[in-house]
Each structure stands twice: as structure tokens, then as C-alpha cells.
Design a protein around this motif. Structure first.
Motif, PDB file in Angstrom:
ATOM      1  N   VAL A  62     -39.913  18.226  23.232  1.00 46.16           N
ATOM      2  CA  VAL A  62     -39.319  18.635  21.968  1.00 46.16           C
ATOM      3  C   VAL A  62     -39.697  17.545  20.970  1.00 46.16           C
ATOM      4  CG1 VAL A  62     -37.205  19.170  20.715  1.00 46.16           C
ATOM      5  CG2 VAL A  62     -37.418  19.835  23.117  1.00 46.16           C
ATOM      6  N   LEU A  63     -40.631  17.856  20.094  1.00 42.88           N
ATOM      7  CA  LEU A  63     -41.166  16.876  19.147  1.00 42.88           C
ATOM      8  C   LEU A  63     -40.581  17.111  17.762  1.00 42.88           C
ATOM      9  CD1 LEU A  63     -44.906  17.201  20.225  1.00 42.88           C
ATOM     10  CD2 LEU A  63     -43.251  15.497  20.997  1.00 42.88           C
ATOM     11  N   VAL A  64     -40.191  16.032  17.084  1.00 43.29           N
ATOM     12  CA  VAL A  64     -39.664  16.101  15.723  1.00 43.29           C
ATOM     13  C   VAL A  64     -40.771  15.677  14.767  1.00 43.29           C
ATOM     14  CG1 VAL A  64     -37.929  15.222  14.122  1.00 43.29           C
ATOM     15  CG2 VAL A  64     -37.335  15.589  16.526  1.00 43.29           C
ATOM     16  N   GLU A  65     -41.073  16.524  13.788  1.00 42.05           N
ATOM     17  CA  GLU A  65     -42.098  16.189  12.789  1.00 42.05           C
ATOM     18  C   GLU A  65     -41.513  15.193  11.792  1.00 42.05           C
ATOM     19  OE1 GLU A  65     -43.505  18.748   9.240  1.00 42.05           O
ATOM     20  OE2 GLU A  65     -44.827  19.255  10.928  1.00 42.05           O
ATOM     21  N   LEU A  66     -42.122  14.030  11.702  1.00 49.02           N
ATOM     22  CA  LEU A  66     -41.651  12.984  10.796  1.00 49.02           C
ATOM     23  C   LEU A  66     -42.352  13.012   9.452  1.00 49.02           C
ATOM     24  CD1 LEU A  66     -41.453   9.994  13.297  1.00 49.02           C
ATOM     25  CD2 LEU A  66     -39.614  11.528  12.560  1.00 49.02           C
ATOM     26  N   ALA A  67     -43.583  13.506   9.417  1.00 50.78           N
ATOM     27  CA  ALA A  67     -44.352  13.556   8.175  1.00 50.78           C
ATOM     28  C   ALA A  67     -45.410  14.643   8.309  1.00 50.78           C
ATOM     29  CB  ALA A  67     -45.001  12.208   7.893  1.00 50.78           C
ATOM     30  N   HIS A  68     -45.906  15.085   7.161  1.00 54.74           N
ATOM     31  CA  HIS A  68     -46.918  16.138   7.158  1.00 54.74           C
ATOM     32  C   HIS A  68     -47.840  15.910   5.966  1.00 54.74           C
ATOM     33  CE1 HIS A  68     -48.555  20.120   7.910  1.00 54.74           C
ATOM     34  NE2 HIS A  68     -48.581  20.267   6.607  1.00 54.74           N
ATOM     35  N   ALA A  69     -49.139  15.857   6.218  1.00 49.95           N
ATOM     36  CA  ALA A  69     -50.119  15.687   5.149  1.00 49.95           C
ATOM     37  C   ALA A  69     -51.509  15.985   5.697  1.00 49.95           C
ATOM     38  CB  ALA A  69     -50.078  14.257   4.606  1.00 49.95           C
ATOM     39  N   PRO A  70     -52.462  16.344   4.831  1.00 54.77           N
ATOM     40  CA  PRO A  70     -53.834  16.520   5.302  1.00 54.77           C
ATOM     41  C   PRO A  70     -54.422  15.171   5.723  1.00 54.77           C
ATOM     42  CG  PRO A  70     -53.721  16.753   2.923  1.00 54.77           C
ATOM     43  CD  PRO A  70     -52.317  16.606   3.406  1.00 54.77           C
ATOM     44  N   TYR A  71     -55.367  15.196   6.634  1.00 54.91           N
ATOM     45  CA  TYR A  71     -55.963  13.945   7.114  1.00 54.91           C
ATOM     46  C   TYR A  71     -57.472  14.101   7.265  1.00 54.91           C
ATOM     47  CZ  TYR A  71     -55.267  16.476  11.498  1.00 54.91           C
ATOM     48  OH  TYR A  71     -55.253  17.431  12.470  1.00 54.91           O
ATOM     49  N   PRO A  72     -58.207  13.975   6.164  1.00 50.43           N
ATOM     50  CA  PRO A  72     -59.661  14.084   6.222  1.00 50.43           C
ATOM     51  C   PRO A  72     -60.307  12.975   7.054  1.00 50.43           C
ATOM     52  CG  PRO A  72     -58.894  14.256   3.958  1.00 50.43           C
ATOM     53  CD  PRO A  72     -57.718  13.893   4.798  1.00 50.43           C
ATOM     54  N   SER A  73     -59.648  11.823   7.136  1.00 55.48           N
ATOM     55  CA  SER A  73     -60.238  10.734   7.908  1.00 55.48           C
ATOM     56  C   SER A  73     -59.156  10.055   8.751  1.00 55.48           C
ATOM     57  CB  SER A  73     -60.888   9.696   6.987  1.00 55.48           C
ATOM     58  OG  SER A  73     -59.889   8.948   6.313  1.00 55.48           O
ATOM     59  N   GLU A  74     -59.606   9.244   9.667  1.00 59.58           N
ATOM     60  CA  GLU A  74     -58.695   8.504  10.538  1.00 59.58           C
ATOM     61  C   GLU A  74     -57.766   7.602   9.727  1.00 59.58           C
ATOM     62  OE1 GLU A  74     -59.119   5.128  14.011  1.00 59.58           O
ATOM     63  OE2 GLU A  74     -60.766   6.530  13.710  1.00 59.58           O
ATOM     64  N   GLN A  75     -58.272   7.021   8.664  1.00 68.27           N
ATOM     65  CA  GLN A  75     -57.463   6.124   7.833  1.00 68.27           C
ATOM     66  C   GLN A  75     -56.297   6.860   7.177  1.00 68.27           C
ATOM     67  OE1 GLN A  75     -57.605   2.871   7.943  1.00 68.27           O
ATOM     68  NE2 GLN A  75     -59.251   3.160   9.422  1.00 68.27           N
ATOM     69  N   ASP A  76     -56.468   8.151   6.888  1.00 70.47           N
ATOM     70  CA  ASP A  76     -55.387   8.937   6.315  1.00 70.47           C
ATOM     71  C   ASP A  76     -54.220   9.057   7.286  1.00 70.47           C
ATOM     72  OD1 ASP A  76     -56.720   9.457   3.871  1.00 70.47           O
ATOM     73  OD2 ASP A  76     -57.895  11.013   4.877  1.00 70.47           O
ATOM     74  N   VAL A  77     -54.512   9.164   8.562  1.00 66.75           N
ATOM     75  CA  VAL A  77     -53.471   9.233   9.585  1.00 66.75           C
ATOM     76  C   VAL A  77     -52.690   7.919   9.618  1.00 66.75           C
ATOM     77  CG1 VAL A  77     -52.975   9.518  12.046  1.00 66.75           C
ATOM     78  CG2 VAL A  77     -54.755  10.896  10.966  1.00 66.75           C
ATOM     79  N   TYR A  78     -53.401   6.805   9.608  1.00 66.51           N
ATOM     80  CA  TYR A  78     -52.746   5.495   9.618  1.00 66.51           C
ATOM     81  C   TYR A  78     -51.916   5.282   8.359  1.00 66.51           C
ATOM     82  CZ  TYR A  78     -55.687   4.366  13.599  1.00 66.51           C
ATOM     83  OH  TYR A  78     -56.289   4.364  14.833  1.00 66.51           O
TER      84      TYR A  78
END
Length: 85
Positions: A62-78
């Protein structure tokens, strides 16, 4: 309180069974319970999280979503993870 967005992953082909199980456990339906590829997305509260975590037999987690955004690159995820409190 703001509802939480949850994702319950499951084995392939089991998504509809998991959605039925979640509906039976929580009574959620419509936009609060969506069947997706690889799992089910649910809108609920912490009581829903606890109920699903305790009683679901088909969900792997059971996972809770903490944030949501597009991620064109690995740096966007970080960068997104760094903005989460």
C-alpha cells in the motif's frame, strides 16, 4: 483533511480482482477507485491505508503518493524528492 492518493500494486492480470477486494473493504468506487495497469489507485485517508494494509490479500503493498510531477530526466526525480518535506 486532504485525501491521500494510494497505489496498490499487484500481479499482472489480478487488477480487477484487487479492485473488487478494495471496494469490498472500503466501499470506494468511481473516481476514488481506479483500476490501472499493474494495480489500483485509491483516494482515501489514513484509516483506509491501515485497513487495506491489514486486510488486502491481493495487494503487494500500500503505497502513499507523496508528490507528482513530470520527470523528463533523472535530475527531475531528485529535485522533486528534495521538495518533499
Amino acid at each position: 483533511m486532504t485525501p491521500l492518493t494510494l497505489f496498490l500494486p499487484c500481479a499482472g492480470g489480478v487488477e480487477d480482482f484487487l479492485a473488487d477486494e478494495v471496494h469490498g473493504l472500503t466501499g470506494l468506487a468511481g473516481q476514488d477507485l481506479l483500476t490501472l495497469r499493474g494495480g489500483v489507485r485509491v483516494r482515501g485517508d489514513w484509516a483506509t491505508v491501515l485497513r487495506l494494509n491489514l486486510h488486502s490479500r491481493l495487494a503487494q503493498r500500500v503505497l502513499v503518493e507523496l508528490a507528482h510531477a513530470p520527470y523528463p530526466s533523472e535530475q527531475d526525480v531528485y529535485a522533486l524528492a528534495a521538495r518533499v518535506a
